[in-house]
Each structure stands twice: as structure tokens, then as C-alpha cells.
Design a protein around this motif. Structure first.
Motif, PDB file in Angstrom:
ATOM      1  N   GLU A  97       0.819  -1.211   0.000  1.00 42.82           N
ATOM      2  CA  GLU A  97       0.000   0.000   0.000  1.00 42.82           C
ATOM      3  C   GLU A  97       0.855   1.263   0.000  1.00 42.82           C
ATOM      4  O   GLU A  97       0.532   2.254  -0.665  1.00 42.82           O
ATOM      5  N   LEU A  98       1.995   1.218   0.717  1.00 45.30           N
ATOM      6  CA  LEU A  98       2.786   2.428   0.920  1.00 45.30           C
ATOM      7  C   LEU A  98       3.790   2.708  -0.191  1.00 45.30           C
ATOM      8  O   LEU A  98       4.000   3.862  -0.556  1.00 45.30           O
ATOM      9  N   VAL A  99       4.448   1.680  -0.710  1.00 44.44           N
ATOM     10  CA  VAL A  99       5.581   1.864  -1.613  1.00 44.44           C
ATOM     11  C   VAL A  99       5.122   1.699  -3.061  1.00 44.44           C
ATOM     12  O   VAL A  99       4.614   0.642  -3.440  1.00 44.44           O
ATOM     13  N   SER A 101       6.305   1.011  -6.005  1.00 45.96           N
ATOM     14  CA  SER A 101       6.746  -0.071  -6.891  1.00 45.96           C
ATOM     15  C   SER A 101       6.285  -1.445  -6.437  1.00 45.96           C
ATOM     16  O   SER A 101       6.373  -2.413  -7.200  1.00 45.96           O
ATOM     17  N   VAL A 102       5.803  -1.557  -5.213  1.00 44.79           N
ATOM     18  CA  VAL A 102       5.575  -2.874  -4.613  1.00 44.79           C
ATOM     19  C   VAL A 102       4.185  -3.407  -4.944  1.00 44.79           C
ATOM     20  O   VAL A 102       3.174  -2.892  -4.472  1.00 44.79           O
ATOM     21  N   GLU A 103       4.176  -4.447  -5.770  1.00 45.48           N
ATOM     22  CA  GLU A 103       2.947  -5.204  -6.016  1.00 45.48           C
ATOM     23  C   GLU A 103       2.917  -6.471  -5.174  1.00 45.48           C
ATOM     24  O   GLU A 103       1.874  -6.846  -4.646  1.00 45.48           O
ATOM     25  N   LYS A 104       4.077  -7.106  -5.051  1.00 48.00           N
ATOM     26  CA  LYS A 104       4.230  -8.242  -4.151  1.00 48.00           C
ATOM     27  C   LYS A 104       5.558  -8.089  -3.418  1.00 48.00           C
ATOM     28  O   LYS A 104       6.473  -7.407  -3.898  1.00 48.00           O
ATOM     29  N   VAL A 105       5.670  -8.748  -2.251  1.00 49.72           N
ATOM     30  CA  VAL A 105       6.823  -8.508  -1.397  1.00 49.72           C
ATOM     31  C   VAL A 105       7.188  -9.773  -0.645  1.00 49.72           C
ATOM     32  O   VAL A 105       6.325 -10.592  -0.310  1.00 49.72           O
ATOM     33  N   LEU A 106       8.483  -9.954  -0.399  1.00 46.16           N
ATOM     34  CA  LEU A 106       8.999 -11.035   0.425  1.00 46.16           C
ATOM     35  C   LEU A 106       9.858 -10.438   1.532  1.00 46.16           C
ATOM     36  O   LEU A 106      10.571  -9.449   1.319  1.00 46.16           O
ATOM     37  N   LEU A 245       7.129   7.664   3.729  1.00 48.01           N
ATOM     38  CA  LEU A 245       6.493   6.361   3.863  1.00 48.01           C
ATOM     39  C   LEU A 245       6.529   5.578   2.558  1.00 48.01           C
ATOM     40  O   LEU A 245       6.482   4.344   2.566  1.00 48.01           O
ATOM     41  N   GLY A 246       6.642   6.284   1.444  1.00 46.85           N
ATOM     42  CA  GLY A 246       6.729   5.613   0.158  1.00 46.85           C
ATOM     43  C   GLY A 246       8.134   5.525  -0.384  1.00 46.85           C
ATOM     44  O   GLY A 246       8.335   5.113  -1.526  1.00 46.85           O
ATOM     45  N   GLY A 247       9.124   5.920   0.428  1.00 40.14           N
ATOM     46  CA  GLY A 247      10.508   5.884  -0.016  1.00 40.14           C
ATOM     47  C   GLY A 247      10.845   7.040  -0.942  1.00 40.14           C
ATOM     48  O   GLY A 247      10.007   7.901  -1.246  1.00 40.14           O
ATOM     49  N   THR A 311       5.912  -0.083  14.214  1.00 38.02           N
ATOM     50  CA  THR A 311       6.682   1.062  13.727  1.00 38.02           C
ATOM     51  C   THR A 311       5.936   1.788  12.609  1.00 38.02           C
ATOM     52  O   THR A 311       5.772   3.017  12.644  1.00 38.02           O
ATOM     53  N   LEU A 312       5.482   1.031  11.615  1.00 37.41           N
ATOM     54  CA  LEU A 312       4.790   1.665  10.495  1.00 37.41           C
ATOM     55  C   LEU A 312       3.477   2.310  10.934  1.00 37.41           C
ATOM     56  O   LEU A 312       3.089   3.362  10.419  1.00 37.41           O
TER      57      LEU A 312
END
Length: 445
Positions: A97-99, A101-106, A245-247, A311-312
Motif C-alpha cells: 500500500e505504501l511503496v 513499486s511494490v505489487e508483491k513482497v517477500l 512512507l513511500g521511499g 513502527t509503520l
């Protein structure tokens, strides 16, 4: 009874568990307590901490809300090494939601793991060999990127590994370019574009203090990677969440293909993350049949995930960035005034909660500019700050950080200490023959 530091040196190489923790002149530093903006050592000294472990505790040490979330996780769930927890799902959803470029994350345990996997999957996706990195950027301990961070003048423009034991053929597969040089990027792609798997960079090279990126440079990276089919990787281990928050990608409007994150995600708890385009992320073996192997026993450890979520949540709900940005600007402005009043050549720069004072004149666009920095003054000044109970890492080119726990009174104290420390440091002559004194990368990543 032997002093703890002496005992440590008997059983731990150098007496510390990560490079850059053993500081010349502070070899007996044993930390006994940390809270808020301060830490104490075994000799009873207390320091206002602007080093902040290279940046993770954006909220301050031992933030009570983060600590409470970790304690609750310890009462309810443990590491089981199978399936997924509700916390992992919530954290992944939050990062997506925040970043941009991120569609999926590990999740990983460190930033180095995240950048390692980013390069591996880029090569898996493209079938190509070469990686591009930039002088002054640090991306972790693994071989492909362990070169050309803080380099001596005669090493700039050549391969300058930060460790022995790296195979020459691995180094030869990495192209090192000057940061903020759009034309050098265009030339590299014109010559090697068909074999460039990935371009990786810190959008702000904070491992050499603070080089702010030029928009044309970032736009060129995005355009050349898109044209050549190469993977653009933003290493936001430092810039992510501390600056926005989005870098930095949210600040610049340039969206990479992959993003690595760490440090400020969990306020000091060991977590990293790799996220980006779904088609790239689906290549990992966390999806059955994915060809790029991905594993880690401690990935998604429940207590660490709880720390990240707390934290977030706090970063989103409280005026953290407003506070640290205001103090950061006040400190940068104040330090520039202090050095000018003493007629000491200095360039004070940074962004948001990050500040650094280079002892030199002129701009700081590229790493070559930083070769003008007076390392003797830089390190001597920070050693003198210790006498006033102020801790900025006394290694060359290292940045400093403001946390949510720092106050205006802390800033006042820093500026008062800076005037005395800078005056005294002008007369100091240091032995800088030890390479470790000259500074290195954030080796704890």
C-alpha cells in the motif's frame, strides 16, 4: 574481573560482531543501556545518540509501543517455519500500500539478503550477466556489489573491492559508474545494454554522507532500463520510511522495478524486504515452481513482524516525519552557522532527519567531490563531540540521524557542543593510517 571489552576480544574477532563497530579511540566501548535518544556505557558515560546504529531507530531506542508489540507477539505466536502468520500478511499488505513499486513482497532478515535476491531474480528474469552499481553506494556484503563504496582517490574509476576473497570474474560482471552522471549511464547502455541485467543504486547515497540525486539522472536510469529491458532496483534500505512512507521513489516520482527495504521498517529489529513488480516476484521459489531460489528460516519471524507493524503504524498515525524533519533542518542550519562563525570551510547537507557536515568548500554532487573533504577535521570534530556527551560516528563521511525521541534541547546541546568541538579539532593531528578509521559501509546490514 576482566573488563567486558577485553573479554570480548578474547573470543570475538576484534571484540565486535560487525565491521565499523570497533572505533579507534573507543575500543573499550561497552553499551549497557539505550532508551529514547540516548545510550550509556559500562563506564557510566551517557551520550545523545545521532549515530543511531546507522539509522534504524527512527522512533528512538526501545520505543515503548514497539517493545509492547514485540512482547505481545512473544506471548501469542512463535516461529514455526511453515505456512504464514496473520502479521506477515498484514505487513506485506502495508508495504504494498505504501511503496509505489511494490505489487508483491517477500521478507528477509537483513538488507544485504534483500539486495542479493534482487540481483539474483534480475538475472533470472533477463538471462543476462552484468550489473551496474555506482561509486559511493553500498548494497550489502555479497560479492557482486562489495566494491567501490568509500574509495581512495587512486581507486576511483577502477574496481575497488571492500573485501578480499571475491572471485575476479564476479567483480568483472559489475560495472561501476559515477553517481549523478546521466551521460555515463547512456554510454554504458549504448555499449553493454544487451547484457545488463540490473541497475542498482541508493537513490540517495547515504553511505558517503548525503549525495542528493539529480532528477535527470534518475529519469535517465528509468528510461535506459525500460528501453534495454533491464531491471531498475532502488536500494531504499536507508531512504525507505525514514525519508517518506513511500521511499525516495514517492518523492522523486521515479518508480523502479524492484525495491529493497530495511532499517527503519522495524525501528531496530532485524528485518528487510524485497518488493516490486508481480511478474518478477513470482519468479521466486516461495511460489511452487519459481526458478529463483528463495529461503530464510527467520524470514517473517513473528516478533520482528510485530515490531515492523508497530513502527509503520506509528509513522502513519503520529507526526514523526514532521518532528524529525523540523529538527533535522534546524540542526543543518545551525551547524552551517556555527562553522561559518568560526571561519571553518564546511558544507552542511542532508535530507529530512539526516545531516552531515563535510569539511570542504563547493558542491557535493558526486563521490569525486567528497575527495575534497578534510578527513582529519571530520573525524577529529566527532571525537571532540564525545567530550560533550554527543555521539556522531567518528569515521569519515558517515551521516548522522535525528529520531522522534530527540528534542529541541538536544539540538541546542549539539550546536553548543559543535562550536567547542570544531574549535578544538582544528588543532588536532590524527593518525589516519588505519584504513578502518577512514570509514566504510554500513557493515551491519
Amino acid at each position: 574481573m576482566k573488563h567486558l571489552a577485553e573479554r570480548a576480544r578474547q573470543v570475538i574477532p576484534g571484540g565486535v560482531n560487525s565491521g565499523q563497530r570497533s572505533i579507534p579511540g573507543l575500543t573499550d566501548l561497552v553499551i549497557t543501556h539505550a532508551a529514547g535518544a540516548r545510550f550509556r556505557d559500562s563506564q557510566g558515560r551517557e551520550f545523545v545518540d545521532y549515530h543511531a546504529a546507522f539509522g534504524p531507530p527512527l522512533l528512538g531506542h526501545n520505543d515503548p509501543d514497539v517493545s509492547a508489540a514485540v512482547a505481545e507477539a512473544g506471548r501469542t505466536v512463535d516461529l514455526c517455519g511453515v505456512g504464514v502468520t496473520a502479521g506477515e500478511v498484514e505487513l506485506a499488505e502495508t508495504l504494498a500500500e505504501l511503496v509505489p513499486s511494490v505489487e508483491k513482497v517477500l521478507l528477509t532478515s537483513t538488507g544485504s539478503e534483500a539486495t542479493f535476491h534482487a540481483l539474483r531474480v534480475a538475472r533470472a528474469a533477463t538471462g543476462r550477466r552484468l550489473v551496474v552499481k555506482f561509486q559511493g553506494c553500498y548494497h550489502g556484503w555479497h560479492d557482486a556489489v562489495s566494491l567501490n563504496v568509500i574509495s581512495a582517490p587512486e581507486k576511483v574509476g577502477t574496481h575497488d573491492p571492500i573485501s578480499t576473497g571475491i572471485l575476479p570474474e564476479v567483480l568483472q560482471a559489475t560495472l561501476v559508474l559515477p553517481f549523478n552522471d546521466a551521460e555515463a549511464v547512456r554510454r554504458a547502455f549504448a555499449e553493454h545494454g544487451d547484457d545488463i541485467a540490473a541497475v542498482i543504486l541508493e537513490p540517495v547515497p547515504h553511505n558517503v554522507g548525503c549525495l542528493l540525486p539529480e532528477q535527470e539522472f534518475l529519469e535517465t536510469l528509468r528510461a535506459e532500463c525500460t528501453r534495454a529491458g533491464s531491471v531498475l532496483i532502488f536500494d531504499e534500505v536507508i531512504t525507505g520510511f525514514r525519508h517518506h512512507l513511500g521511499g525516495w521513489q514517492a518523492i522523486s516520482g521515479i518508480t523502479p522495478d524492484l525495491t529493497t527495504m530495511g532499517k527503519a521498517i522495524a525501528n531496530g529489529y532485524p528485518v528487510g524486504a524485497l518488493g516490486g513488480r508481480a511478474d518478477l516476484m513470482e519468479l521466486f521459489s516461495s511460489r511452487p515452481g519459481g526458478p529463483a531460489f528463495f529461503a530464510g528460516t527467520y524470514n517473517g519471524q513473528p516478533a520482528v513482524v510485530a515490531a515492523a507493524l508497530a513502527t509503520l503504524r506509528k509513522l502513519r498515525e503520529e507526526p514523526v516525519h514532521e518532528h524529525v524533519f523540523r529538527l533535522g533542518e534546524r540542526i543543518r542550519t545551525g551547524l552551517a552557522e556555527v562553522f561559518a562563525s568560526l571561519d571553518i570551510p564546511a558544507l552542511v547537507t542532508g535530507y529530512g532527519s539526516v545531516f552531515v557536515g563535510y569539511f570542504m568548500t563547493g558542491p557535493a554532487r558526486t563521490y569525486d567531490d567528497l575527495l575534497r573533504n578534510d578527513a582529519n577535521m571530520f573525524i577529529g570534530y566527532r571525537r571532540r563531540l564525545l567530550e560533550h556527551g554527543v555521539f556522531e560516528l567518528p569515521l569519515n563521511l558517515k551521516r548522522s540521524h535525528v529520531s522522534y525521541a530527540h528534542t529541541d534541547a538536544d539540538a541546542d546541546h549539539l550546536l553548543e557542543a559543535a562550536a567547542s568541538a570544531a574549535s578544538l579539532a582544528r588543532g588536532d593531528v590524527l593518525d589516519l593510517t588505519d584504513a578502518s578509521t577512514m570509514g566504510g559501509a554500513d557493515a551491519h546490514r
